[in-house]
Design a protein around this motif. Structure first.
Motif, short mmCIF file in Angstrom:
data_model
loop_
_atom_site.label_atom_id
_atom_site.label_comp_id
_atom_site.label_asym_id
_atom_site.label_seq_id
_atom_site.Cartn_x
_atom_site.Cartn_y
_atom_site.Cartn_z
N THR A 23 0.79 -1.23 0.00
CA THR A 23 0.00 0.00 0.00
C THR A 23 0.83 1.27 0.00
O THR A 23 0.39 2.29 -0.52
N HIS A 32 -6.45 -5.78 -1.66
CA HIS A 32 -5.79 -4.59 -2.17
C HIS A 32 -6.24 -4.28 -3.59
O HIS A 32 -6.55 -3.13 -3.92
N TRP A 63 -8.36 -1.09 -5.00
CA TRP A 63 -7.84 -0.33 -6.13
C TRP A 63 -8.90 -0.21 -7.22
O TRP A 63 -9.09 0.85 -7.79
N THR A 114 1.68 2.16 -10.24
CA THR A 114 0.26 1.85 -10.12
C THR A 114 0.10 0.71 -9.13
O THR A 114 1.06 0.01 -8.81
N ALA A 115 -1.10 0.50 -8.67
CA ALA A 115 -1.36 -0.56 -7.69
C ALA A 115 -0.98 -1.93 -8.25
O ALA A 115 -0.38 -2.75 -7.55
N LYS A 116 -1.33 -2.20 -9.49
CA LYS A 116 -1.00 -3.50 -10.11
C LYS A 116 0.51 -3.65 -10.24
O LYS A 116 1.05 -4.71 -9.96
N ARG A 147 2.86 -2.21 -8.49
CA ARG A 147 3.42 -2.36 -7.14
C ARG A 147 3.18 -3.79 -6.64
O ARG A 147 4.08 -4.41 -6.08
#
Length: 168
Positions: A26, A67, A71, A110-112, A114
């Motif tokens: 996160t 997560h 997102w 980006t979340a993906k 990361r």
């Protein structure tokens, strides 16, 4: 009651490592706490089924799925603005400075991206294992890893080792 005690012992032993893992995903301490608590609640509901297999793996997978779910719901577009480079502040610990640099760099992905970087390089999962955890194809993991590493090279060149700097 034994189930409850087993789960309590598991949480007591693994919380520090799982908290670090949630933070890596996160990039925010409060979100990491929320993510871990949500995953722990999910794991507790299924504790009888997972306690004798791989409870930590189940919990980590629950964190990834939660997560990604957050997102997707937020759909907030990240906007990056060029920030002036700040001179590194004197820190008595090189390890602390490195951790901060990595956290800052991961925060710009980006979340993906990361999630893929954390799975592949922090958890040391294969591409197939990462794809399984994220519920996507191996090619998607490869694409996100490639894009994330390229972006990390651009935004955090100070994290490259000397061999990579000379190759560039």
């Amino acid at each position: 009651m034994a189930d409850h005690d087993d789960f309590r012992e598991f949480v007591r032993e693994r919380t520090p490592a799982l908290s670090r893992h949630a933070y890596m995903l996160t990039g925010d301490h409060q979100l990491a706490e929320d993510l871990l608590q949500s995953a722990l609640a999910s794991t507790y509901r299924h504790w009888r089924r997972v306690r004798d297999t791989n409870p930590e793996g189940y919990l980590r997978q629950a964190m990834y799925h939660q997560h990604i779910s957050w997102w997707r719901r937020k759909r907030v577009r990240e906007q990056l603005f060029a920030a002036p480079r700040q001179a590194p502040q004197a820190d008595p610990s090189d390890a602390t400075a490195l951790r901060l640099s990595i956290a800052q760099a991961l925060g710009q992905l980006t979340a993906k991206q990361r999630a893929v970087i954390v799975l592949r390089f922090y958890d040391d999962l294969t591409e197939a294992q990462a794809a399984d955890v994220l519920g996507c194809r191996i090619g998607t993991v490869k694409r996100h890893a490639h894009d994330a590493l390229r972006r990390l090279r651009d935004i955090a060149p100070d994290l490259l080792d000397d061999g990579e700097r000379t190759a560039r």
